[in-house]
Design a protein around this motif. Structure first.
Motif, PDB file in Angstrom:
ATOM      1  N   PHE A 293       0.845  -1.188   0.000  1.00 15.80           N
ATOM      2  CA  PHE A 293       0.000   0.000   0.000  1.00 15.80           C
ATOM      3  C   PHE A 293       0.877   1.233   0.000  1.00 15.80           C
ATOM      4  CE2 PHE A 293       0.960  -0.182   4.488  1.00 15.80           C
ATOM      5  CZ  PHE A 293       0.885   1.131   4.936  1.00 15.80           C
ATOM      6  N   GLY A 294       0.344   2.316  -0.535  1.00 16.21           N
ATOM      7  CA  GLY A 294       1.083   3.561  -0.563  1.00 16.21           C
ATOM      8  C   GLY A 294       0.274   4.646  -1.237  1.00 16.21           C
ATOM      9  N   SER A 295       0.805   5.862  -1.220  1.00 18.22           N
ATOM     10  CA  SER A 295       0.089   7.004  -1.784  1.00 18.22           C
ATOM     11  C   SER A 295       0.786   7.618  -2.988  1.00 18.22           C
ATOM     12  CB  SER A 295      -0.084   8.091  -0.706  1.00 18.22           C
ATOM     13  OG  SER A 295       1.188   8.515  -0.223  1.00 18.22           O
ATOM     14  N   ASP A 296       2.025   7.206  -3.255  1.00 19.71           N
ATOM     15  CA  ASP A 296       2.791   7.789  -4.356  1.00 19.71           C
ATOM     16  C   ASP A 296       2.937   6.773  -5.490  1.00 19.71           C
ATOM     17  OD1 ASP A 296       4.731  10.061  -5.269  1.00 19.71           O
ATOM     18  OD2 ASP A 296       5.856   8.192  -5.520  1.00 19.71           O
ATOM     19  N   VAL A 297       2.605   7.183  -6.684  1.00 20.30           N
ATOM     20  CA  VAL A 297       2.594   6.273  -7.827  1.00 20.30           C
ATOM     21  C   VAL A 297       3.979   5.705  -8.105  1.00 20.30           C
ATOM     22  CG1 VAL A 297       2.207   6.112 -10.316  1.00 20.30           C
ATOM     23  CG2 VAL A 297       0.570   7.356  -8.876  1.00 20.30           C
ATOM     24  N   GLU A 298       4.993   6.551  -8.193  1.00 24.87           N
ATOM     25  CA  GLU A 298       6.347   6.082  -8.513  1.00 24.87           C
ATOM     26  C   GLU A 298       6.898   5.180  -7.407  1.00 24.87           C
ATOM     27  OE1 GLU A 298       9.011   9.200  -9.549  1.00 24.87           O
ATOM     28  OE2 GLU A 298       7.787   9.916 -11.221  1.00 24.87           O
TER      29      GLU A 298
ATOM     30  N   ALA B 105      -5.607   5.686   5.390  1.00 26.89           N
ATOM     31  CA  ALA B 105      -6.471   6.420   4.463  1.00 26.89           C
ATOM     32  C   ALA B 105      -6.221   7.921   4.492  1.00 26.89           C
ATOM     33  CB  ALA B 105      -7.937   6.112   4.771  1.00 26.89           C
ATOM     34  N   CYS B 106      -5.939   8.466   5.658  1.00 25.83           N
ATOM     35  CA  CYS B 106      -5.734   9.916   5.752  1.00 25.83           C
ATOM     36  C   CYS B 106      -4.383  10.352   5.187  1.00 25.83           C
ATOM     37  CB  CYS B 106      -5.893  10.386   7.197  1.00 25.83           C
ATOM     38  SG  CYS B 106      -7.597  10.269   7.787  1.00 25.83           S
ATOM     39  N   ARG B 107      -3.554   9.391   4.844  1.00 25.49           N
ATOM     40  CA  ARG B 107      -2.279   9.697   4.173  1.00 25.49           C
ATOM     41  C   ARG B 107      -2.366   9.453   2.668  1.00 25.49           C
ATOM     42  NH1 ARG B 107       2.018   6.837   8.399  1.00 25.49           N
ATOM     43  NH2 ARG B 107       1.520   8.136  10.218  1.00 25.49           N
ATOM     44  N   GLY B 108      -3.581   9.236   2.202  1.00 23.56           N
ATOM     45  CA  GLY B 108      -3.776   9.077   0.763  1.00 23.56           C
ATOM     46  C   GLY B 108      -3.541   7.680   0.242  1.00 23.56           C
ATOM     47  N   ALA B 109      -3.489   6.690   1.137  1.00 29.66           N
ATOM     48  CA  ALA B 109      -3.261   5.301   0.727  1.00 29.66           C
ATOM     49  C   ALA B 109      -4.484   4.462   1.065  1.00 29.66           C
ATOM     50  CB  ALA B 109      -2.014   4.748   1.410  1.00 29.66           C
TER      51      ALA B 109
END
Length: 330
Positions: free
Chosen positions: A74-79, A108-112
């Motif tokens: 899981f993560g919030s940054d595409v690269e 979720a609140c970190r965009g993931a």
């Protein structure tokens, strides 16, 4: 035969859900021994893996006996997610899974996790980056949508299939619901009815009995079921469901001796994997679940959660078995 790419999973596979602080190798070992067809690691932070954080790296541990097994990211940054997929692929799992379903705030609140349900174009870009970064099949686990007004899972299923995922698991709740209320599999069934969808669709949420597994299989037409919370302290649920689907009959309820035996196996693996101190500490969260339903078990639990040696724990477990000799639970 249900297949994820070239991975054969049987006629109606039962998947062990990735659960944070639960789905580690010791827990996966007892679930595999009791009928789980496909398992996933605890979810791994892409940022943690890129930074080489010890906790994230340890979660990459997989073993030959548990195949097929997927690593969930899981993560919030595409690269970063693409790079993380490359790193995870080096340990040679059978597949890579992306978590777009975790509802907890610090994810979720970190965009993931489930946050990506609010930004489908970004979800598509991220998934595409992961697909391109690995030679392994990529699967996704997600929810119906962010809230009742954005149940976009049917669109999500088509778009993610189009960019190359090989299977989709859907939890029948929105992010806002968290784990409250009943899971609604209606939209999961509609995905299966969509003639454009060719990949396996697995349902998740509230499957806690063989009867419900049969009912949901027949009603919604899913290719398999993912089981999470119902397996905690009760790995027998996988074989119980399989037997019921095949014969219409129930397997015998595990005795206390059965529960003690599996609890010992879990404890032994936990110590082998993490060392005695950490292995014993992390096992403490499981005792209540293994012996749920036993009358007056609290004194035994109190001793189990403070015991500091393997020998002491085995002695207490032997006492449990002798004290409740012959009793059934459940």
């Amino acid at each position: 035969m249900v297949k994820i790419a070239n991975i054969e999973l049987g006629e109606f596979p039962l998947l062990l859900a990735p659960m944070e602080d639960v789905s580690d190798p010791p827990f996966r070992a007892v679930c595999k021994a009791n009928g789980a067809d496909l398992m996933y690691t605890e979810f791994i932070s892409s940022e943690g893996l890129i930074r080489d954080a010890a906790k994230s790296v340890q979660k990459l541990d997989i073993f030959e006996y548990e195949r097929p097994v997927g690593i969930q990211l899981f993560g919030s940054d595409v690269e970063t997610m693409g790079e993380c997929a490359r790193i995870a692929s080096r340990v040679n799992p059978d597949l890579i899974d992306i978590n777009y379903g975790c509802p907890v705030k610090n994810v979720a609140c970190r965009g993931a996790g489930a946050a990506l349900l609010q930004d489908i174009p970004k979800m598509v870009r991220m998934t595409e980056a992961v697909v391109k970064a690995t030679h392994l099949p990529v699967t996704v686990k997600t929810r119906l949508g962010w809230d009742d007004s954005t149940k976009n899972i049917q669109e999500v299923a088509e778009r993610l299939q189009d960019i190359g995922i090989k299977a989709l698991t859907v939890h029948g709740r929105t992010r806002v619901q968290m784990y409250k209320g009943d899971a609604d599999w209606t939209l999961i069934g509609k995905i299966k009815e969509n003639p454009r969808i060719q990949i396996p669709i697995f349902g998740n949420g509230d499957i806690d009995s063989p009867e419900k597994a049969l009912e949901y299989r027949n009603r919604y037409g899913v290719d398999g079921i993912m089981i999470g919370r119902a397996s905690i302290g009760y790995p027998w649920i996988f074989n119980e469901i399989k037997h019921f689907l095949k014969t219409g009959e129930h397997l015998p309820v595990p005795t206390v001796a059965d529960r003690v035996a599996v609890c010992r196996q879990h404890l032994d693996f936990s110590i082998r994997w993490k060392g005695e101190k950490v292995g014993i500490f992390e096992m403490r969260r499981h005792y209540t679940s293994y012996f749920k339903g036993l009358e007056n078990f609290k004194p035994f639990r109190s001793r189990l959660v403070v015991a500091e040696s393997h020998d002491e724990l085995l002695s207490i477990l032997n006492e449990v078995q002798e004290h409740y000799l012959g009793e059934l639970v459940g």
